[in-house]
Design a protein around this motif. Structure first.
Motif, PDB file in Angstrom:
ATOM      1  N   VAL A  15      -2.460  26.571   7.562  1.00  0.00           N
ATOM      2  CA  VAL A  15      -2.908  25.570   8.089  1.00  0.00           C
ATOM      3  C   VAL A  15      -4.119  26.013   8.880  1.00  0.00           C
ATOM      4  N   GLY A  16      -5.320  25.469   8.928  1.00  0.00           N
ATOM      5  CA  GLY A  16      -6.317  25.635   9.860  1.00  0.00           C
ATOM      6  C   GLY A  16      -7.765  25.437   8.941  1.00  0.00           C
ATOM      7  N   ALA A  17      -8.687  26.312   9.838  1.00  0.00           N
ATOM      8  CA  ALA A  17     -10.141  26.185   9.421  1.00  0.00           C
ATOM      9  C   ALA A  17     -10.233  27.237   8.525  1.00  0.00           C
ATOM     10  N   ALA A  18     -11.226  27.167   7.396  1.00  0.00           N
ATOM     11  CA  ALA A  18     -11.678  28.401   6.555  1.00  0.00           C
ATOM     12  C   ALA A  18     -12.287  29.149   7.407  1.00  0.00           C
ATOM     13  N   PRO A  19     -12.000  30.522   7.075  1.00  0.00           N
ATOM     14  CA  PRO A  19     -12.360  31.771   7.951  1.00  0.00           C
ATOM     15  C   PRO A  19     -14.152  31.731   7.812  1.00  0.00           C
ATOM     16  N   HIS A  55     -16.232  29.344   5.956  1.00  0.00           N
ATOM     17  CA  HIS A  55     -17.112  28.185   5.637  1.00  0.00           C
ATOM     18  C   HIS A  55     -16.983  27.154   6.833  1.00  0.00           C
ATOM     19  N   PRO A  56     -17.928  26.766   7.641  1.00  0.00           N
ATOM     20  CA  PRO A  56     -17.733  25.677   8.641  1.00  0.00           C
ATOM     21  C   PRO A  56     -17.469  24.419   7.828  1.00  0.00           C
ATOM     22  N   GLY A  57     -16.729  23.787   8.638  1.00  0.00           N
ATOM     23  CA  GLY A  57     -16.376  22.307   7.918  1.00  0.00           C
ATOM     24  C   GLY A  57     -15.283  22.334   6.954  1.00  0.00           C
ATOM     25  N   LEU A  58     -14.957  23.463   6.342  1.00  0.00           N
ATOM     26  CA  LEU A  58     -13.848  23.532   5.405  1.00  0.00           C
ATOM     27  C   LEU A  58     -12.499  23.847   6.075  1.00  0.00           C
ATOM     28  N   TRP A  59     -11.600  23.089   5.642  1.00  0.00           N
ATOM     29  CA  TRP A  59     -10.125  23.308   6.308  1.00  0.00           C
ATOM     30  C   TRP A  59      -9.071  23.382   5.065  1.00  0.00           C
ATOM     31  N   PHE A  60      -8.011  24.021   5.510  1.00  0.00           N
ATOM     32  CA  PHE A  60      -6.952  24.289   4.455  1.00  0.00           C
ATOM     33  C   PHE A  60      -5.724  23.849   5.047  1.00  0.00           C
ATOM     34  N   ASN A  61      -5.053  23.368   4.083  1.00  0.00           N
ATOM     35  CA  ASN A  61      -3.438  22.873   4.525  1.00  0.00           C
ATOM     36  C   ASN A  61      -2.809  22.716   3.194  1.00  0.00           C
ATOM     37  N   PHE A  62      -2.136  23.906   2.790  1.00  0.00           N
ATOM     38  CA  PHE A  62      -1.553  23.985   1.569  1.00  0.00           C
ATOM     39  C   PHE A  62      -0.407  25.225   1.658  1.00  0.00           C
ATOM     40  N   ASP A  81      -7.097  28.000  -7.004  1.00  0.00           N
ATOM     41  CA  ASP A  81      -8.135  27.667  -8.147  1.00  0.00           C
ATOM     42  C   ASP A  81      -9.032  27.474  -7.472  1.00  0.00           C
ATOM     43  N   LEU A  82      -9.448  26.213  -6.663  1.00  0.00           N
ATOM     44  CA  LEU A  82     -10.704  25.967  -6.111  1.00  0.00           C
ATOM     45  C   LEU A  82     -11.211  27.010  -4.822  1.00  0.00           C
ATOM     46  N   LEU A  83     -10.263  27.587  -4.459  1.00  0.00           N
ATOM     47  CA  LEU A  83     -10.738  28.559  -3.099  1.00  0.00           C
ATOM     48  C   LEU A  83     -11.101  29.724  -3.882  1.00  0.00           C
ATOM     49  N   ALA A  84     -10.840  30.159  -4.966  1.00  0.00           N
ATOM     50  CA  ALA A  84     -11.485  31.335  -5.570  1.00  0.00           C
ATOM     51  C   ALA A  84     -12.691  31.307  -5.692  1.00  0.00           C
ATOM     52  N   ARG A  85     -13.470  30.084  -5.921  1.00  0.00           N
ATOM     53  CA  ARG A  85     -14.821  29.886  -6.156  1.00  0.00           C
ATOM     54  C   ARG A  85     -15.575  30.007  -4.997  1.00  0.00           C
ATOM     55  N   PHE A  86     -14.785  29.887  -3.722  1.00  0.00           N
ATOM     56  CA  PHE A  86     -15.390  30.266  -2.614  1.00  0.00           C
ATOM     57  C   PHE A  86     -15.193  31.442  -2.093  1.00  0.00           C
ATOM     58  N   GLY A  87     -14.436  32.332  -2.607  1.00  0.00           N
ATOM     59  CA  GLY A  87     -14.419  33.692  -2.090  1.00  0.00           C
ATOM     60  C   GLY A  87     -12.901  34.055  -1.709  1.00  0.00           C
ATOM     61  N   TYR A  88     -12.073  33.084  -1.433  1.00  0.00           N
ATOM     62  CA  TYR A  88     -10.919  33.285  -0.930  1.00  0.00           C
ATOM     63  C   TYR A  88      -9.887  33.481  -1.965  1.00  0.00           C
ATOM     64  N   ARG A  89      -9.148  34.792  -1.789  1.00  0.00           N
ATOM     65  CA  ARG A  89      -8.075  35.122  -2.636  1.00  0.00           C
ATOM     66  C   ARG A  89      -6.695  34.661  -2.195  1.00  0.00           C
ATOM     67  N   VAL A  90      -6.083  33.780  -2.707  1.00  0.00           N
ATOM     68  CA  VAL A  90      -4.879  32.949  -2.275  1.00  0.00           C
ATOM     69  C   VAL A  90      -3.866  33.401  -2.846  1.00  0.00           C
ATOM     70  N   ALA A 146       0.133  30.666  14.250  1.00  0.00           N
ATOM     71  CA  ALA A 146       0.839  31.585  13.237  1.00  0.00           C
ATOM     72  C   ALA A 146       0.550  31.008  11.882  1.00  0.00           C
ATOM     73  N   LEU A 147      -0.127  29.909  11.806  1.00  0.00           N
ATOM     74  CA  LEU A 147      -0.283  29.318  10.397  1.00  0.00           C
ATOM     75  C   LEU A 147      -1.606  29.740   9.987  1.00  0.00           C
ATOM     76  N   SER A 148      -2.645  30.388  10.799  1.00  0.00           N
ATOM     77  CA  SER A 148      -4.046  30.326  10.665  1.00  0.00           C
ATOM     78  C   SER A 148      -4.411  31.207   9.256  1.00  0.00           C
ATOM     79  N   PRO A 149      -5.361  30.301   8.528  1.00  0.00           N
ATOM     80  CA  PRO A 149      -5.791  31.104   7.385  1.00  0.00           C
ATOM     81  C   PRO A 149      -6.673  32.475   7.836  1.00  0.00           C
ATOM     82  N   ALA A 150      -7.326  32.381   8.941  1.00  0.00           N
ATOM     83  CA  ALA A 150      -8.016  33.572   9.293  1.00  0.00           C
ATOM     84  C   ALA A 150      -7.152  34.710   9.413  1.00  0.00           C
ATOM     85  N   ARG A 151      -5.828  34.753  10.012  1.00  0.00           N
ATOM     86  CA  ARG A 151      -4.946  35.917  10.125  1.00  0.00           C
ATOM     87  C   ARG A 151      -4.277  36.030   8.760  1.00  0.00           C
ATOM     88  N   ARG A 152      -3.915  35.159   8.060  1.00  0.00           N
ATOM     89  CA  ARG A 152      -3.185  35.080   6.748  1.00  0.00           C
ATOM     90  C   ARG A 152      -3.769  35.495   5.542  1.00  0.00           C
TER      91      ARG A 152
END
Ligand code: FAD
Length: 414
Positions: free
Chosen positions: A359-363, A365-372, A256-265, A403-409
């Motif tokens: 798990v890892g850095a948002a592709p 947005h600098p300073g934004l990280w994911f763990n979910f 829900d939150l990440l949709a606002r930043f343009g990420y489709r999870v 292997a858990l990186s958001p940039a790849r996933r």
């Protein structure tokens, strides 16, 4: 050392906050509720050292047919929501094919192998030994054929991953579990898994440890997260909280939150219910009744029955069917009293189609990280992916983290 906002105080958020704090970062843990009151509250309480292969969609036609026709109690669904989740479920189905699932399991098994070791120092430092049982749990089978299959599967997991187990026939199980009043075909006892008799209290104990070590717990709404210059800010009680970095650990609410930043999870929510019942004789170990898709575990509140998965949107109404079927089945083998609460609890396992947490850095947005996205094993894995995120945060990359990186996933990030 950096200032960091960790958004979400479930097991994953507190695991992350403690790991970042241990590396000297100044961490503020933000939740809109008390810590550990959502998904991390109502689970089966298993710290699953045996769960080396993540839960795949069965691909055999007879099993799928049982799901489709409502004959199985482990998975039920609402047709409308199946359509809504269709693209993610299709990816999940494809990832469940044996070769891909085995490849995913090679990553998952590395996380699971660390899980009890990563909980252990936190349990000790948080003075939470009283909440933990290091006695494993039973997967019980009512029919000899199913038990034979489980025996072979336990041996495969021992040979492939070194997962420890022992086998018990029905009589031996009754000796170890005097609460059982009927002999079953047998049980696999996963000996290296742990359990807690109060998952929410475990999260709370970890949060107290975090605070005792100087961490700050605040009430705030992550939905209002915004970036101003190089600063991330969330609105909260008494004003806004700011830091150079923010970690999204919102479990099922992360998309829900990440949709606002343009990420489709592409997350699938698998709802699970629990209800506590009065029971005269506590179980010595949690017991997974495989044929009926429920886990029974003696908790501080009573005998907790947790259900398998219901594919339904978060706002969907309560459907007590799985609990009722589980209750009827449990009554055949145990003395089960009245429900403790007026209504069942439910929560949503945050499941990614490739069965791995993100798990890892948002592709973007600098300073934004994911763990979910910890699916069926977030209570187990919170401290482990918290540590991995903290390593990445400090610039320590690894093949496992890759292997858990958001940039790849999350390639559809716009
Ligand atoms: C029935 C059931 C049984 C399970 N059994 C097990 C088990 O035996 N073992 C196991 O390892 N796992 C189990 N799981 C899975 C496990 O519970 C989850 O994977 C785990 O709890 C996810 O943790 P989390 O911290 O990511 O999410 P959560 O615990 O849901 O935490 C997310 C937090 O974010 C907060 N939040 C949400 N939106 C906002 C906002 N806008 N602002 C501020 N805060 C917000 C919430 O209040 C919450 O505290 C089970 C799950 C279910 C449903």
């Amino acid at each position: 050392m950096a200032e960091v906002l960790v958004l979400g105080a479930g097991m994953v958020g507190i695991g992350t906050a403690l790991a970042l704090q241990a590396r000297g970062h100044a961490v503020t843990l933000v939740d809109r509720r008390e810590p550990g009151r959502e998904t991390s509250y109502g689970n089966a309480g298993l710290i699953q050292r045996e769960a080396v292969e993540p839960y795949a969609i069965p691909r055999e036609l007879p099993t799928l047919w049982r799901y489709l026709t409502g004959q199985s109690n482990d998975v039920t669904y609402h047709l409308r929501d199946v359509f809504r989740f269709a693209p993610a479920l299709w990816s999940y189905f494809r990832a469940s094919a044996t070769p891909r699932h085995r490849a995913i399991a090679r990553t998952y098994a590395q996380l699971i192998a660390r899980s009890t070791d990563d909980h252990a120092p936190l349990i000790a430092a948080a003075d939470a030994e009283g909440l933990i049982r290091r006695a494993g749990f039973y997967q019980v089978y009512r029919e000899a054929r199913a038990f034979d299959g489980a025996t072979r599967e336990a041996e495969r997991l021992r040979q492939t991953y070194g997962v420890a187990s022992r086998l018990l026939d029905g009589a031996a199980l009754m000796v170890e579990e005097p609460a059982l009043r009927k002999s079953l075909a047998g049980a696999v006892h996963w000996t290296d898994s742990w359990s807690t008799n109060d998952p929410a209290a475990l999260v709370e104990a970890y949060v107290r440890l975090f605070q005792a070590r100087g961490g700050r717990l605040v009430t705030g709404d992550a939905a209002g997260l915004e970036r101003q210059g190089n600063v991330w800010r969330v609105p909260g009680d008494g004003g806004a909280f700011e830091a150079a970095a923010a970690v999204v650990a919102l479990g099922p609410w992360s998309p829900d939150l990440l949709a606002r930043f343009g990420y489709r999870v592409p997350m699938v929510w698998k709802r699970g219910y629990h209800r506590h019942f009065e029971h005269p004789t506590p179980l010595n170990r949690p017991l997974m009744d495989v044929a009926n898709g429920v886990v029974l575990s003696s908790m501080q509140q009573g005998l907790r029955m947790t259900t398998g998965a219901e594919i339904v949107a978060r706002g969907g109404s309560i459907n007590p069917r799985q609990l009722e079927r589980g209750r009827a089945a449990a009554r055949e083998i145990l003395e089960l009293g009245e429900p403790v609460e007026a209504q069942p609890w439910f929560g949503h396992r945050p499941c990614m189609p490739d069965m791995l947490p993100v798990v890892g850095a948002a592709p973007l947005h600098p300073g934004l990280w994911f763990n979910f996205g910890h699916g069926h094993q977030g209570l187990t894995l919170g401290p482990t992916t918290g540590e991995l995120l903290a390593e990445l945060f400090d610039g320590e990359d690894s093949a496992l983290a890759q292997a858990l990186s958001p940039a790849r996933r999350l390639p559809a990030a716009a």
